[in-house]
Design an enzyme around this catalytic site. Sequence first.
Site, PDB file in Angstrom:
ATOM      1  N   LYS A 195      55.385  37.633  31.884  1.00 39.40           N
ATOM      2  CA  LYS A 195      54.913  38.890  31.296  1.00 39.40           C
ATOM      3  C   LYS A 195      55.833  40.026  31.717  1.00 39.40           C
ATOM      4  O   LYS A 195      56.234  40.868  30.901  1.00 39.40           O
ATOM      5  CB  LYS A 195      53.470  39.170  31.728  1.00 39.40           C
ATOM      6  CG  LYS A 195      52.463  38.285  31.019  1.00 39.40           C
ATOM      7  CD  LYS A 195      51.077  38.311  31.634  1.00 39.40           C
ATOM      8  CE  LYS A 195      50.194  37.292  30.898  1.00 39.40           C
ATOM      9  NZ  LYS A 195      48.911  37.050  31.518  1.00 39.40           N
ATOM     10  N   GLN A 203      45.317  39.257  36.120  1.00 36.36           N
ATOM     11  CA  GLN A 203      45.396  37.854  35.703  1.00 36.36           C
ATOM     12  C   GLN A 203      44.123  37.106  36.102  1.00 36.36           C
ATOM     13  O   GLN A 203      43.654  37.217  37.240  1.00 36.36           O
ATOM     14  CB  GLN A 203      46.637  37.199  36.350  1.00 36.36           C
ATOM     15  CG  GLN A 203      46.906  35.777  35.914  1.00 36.36           C
ATOM     16  CD  GLN A 203      47.359  35.646  34.466  1.00 36.36           C
ATOM     17  OE1 GLN A 203      47.927  36.568  33.882  1.00 36.36           O
ATOM     18  NE2 GLN A 203      47.100  34.497  33.867  1.00 36.36           N
ATOM     19  N   ASP A 246      44.369  43.846  27.819  1.00 26.83           N
ATOM     20  CA  ASP A 246      43.775  42.538  27.540  1.00 26.83           C
ATOM     21  C   ASP A 246      42.656  42.651  26.505  1.00 26.83           C
ATOM     22  O   ASP A 246      42.239  41.637  25.934  1.00 26.83           O
ATOM     23  CB  ASP A 246      43.149  41.963  28.826  1.00 26.83           C
ATOM     24  CG  ASP A 246      44.000  40.886  29.460  1.00 26.83           C
ATOM     25  OD1 ASP A 246      44.699  40.172  28.719  1.00 26.83           O
ATOM     26  OD2 ASP A 246      43.956  40.752  30.698  1.00 26.83           O
TER      27      ASP A 246
END
Length: 299
Positions: free
Chosen positions: A55, A99, A122
């Site tokens: 990422k 995460q 997200d």
Amino acid sequence: MTEAKIIDGNLFAGQLRDSLAESVRELRDYHHVTPGLAVVLVGDDPASQVYVRNKNKRATEIGMNSFEHFMPEDTTEKQLLNLIEGLNDDPSVHGILVQLPLPNHINPQKVIEAIDPAKDVDGFHPFNAGRLATGGAGLVPCTPLGSLMLLKDHLVNLSGMKAIIVGRSNIVGKPMAQLLLRENCTVTIAHSQTRDLPGECRQADIVVAAVGRPEMIRGEWIKPGATVIDVGINRIITPDGKKKLVGDVRFEEAVKVAGAITPVPGGVGPMTIAVLLRNTLEAACRLHRLNLPECLTQF
Ligand code: GUN
């Protein structure tokens, strides 16, 4: 019978990243804004470490700032919440991603709800989930949005199609259902208690597999000509002892029946990170009250 078209997620994600890089350049040159993505990893799960590094690598490649926060496994919930508070207040950070999964002693929902919804790249915060469900502007979860981009690129108009999503997670299944509903599909969400799953799948023009069970969906469950999006990423050991990455769909069977199918790897996977970058650019533009570039308004 002809085999299905293989939907190339690497190609599509590469094109998306190129157009994002162009917009990031313009944002920097004309508005002196560089989008910043903060990625937080708690613990030392090797797979998560690979994802996080990827990422950050992809973010810097397209000219964004990337901030990595690696925290030890024994980090307390309070410590993590404090870090998030700091990132919420940091004007150089436009996107925050924690995460998942988190260690068991940390409540993931509490963490998700601590992120400023405007920086929730997200799209997991209840504010953004609610916006998706009720039709307002908000950040949309990356894997479902990436899957939808591939579907629309292949099918163009999804209106009136029957879609089944196998899996009801907050991360993929539920937001995918909302996106397909928005495209005027007739949507079924199937799960472990669904009766006659093969029969339900056979009705569908679009199958989105997001159960996390290696190769569960068989070729004979697929309606001839249907479009199959395989979200699964499962690491298995083959009978001859080799490590292999497989999806939730038995690819070699489904490819003989479907009209189009995403492979694993190289299908949905690369789209997830490309959409994360897309969402970071969107968050940066909205936080600075700038018009969204064209590459963001198509979806
Ligand atoms: N772990 C696996 N997929 C994801 C994702 O899309 N976002 C986050 N935050 N964690 C994940």
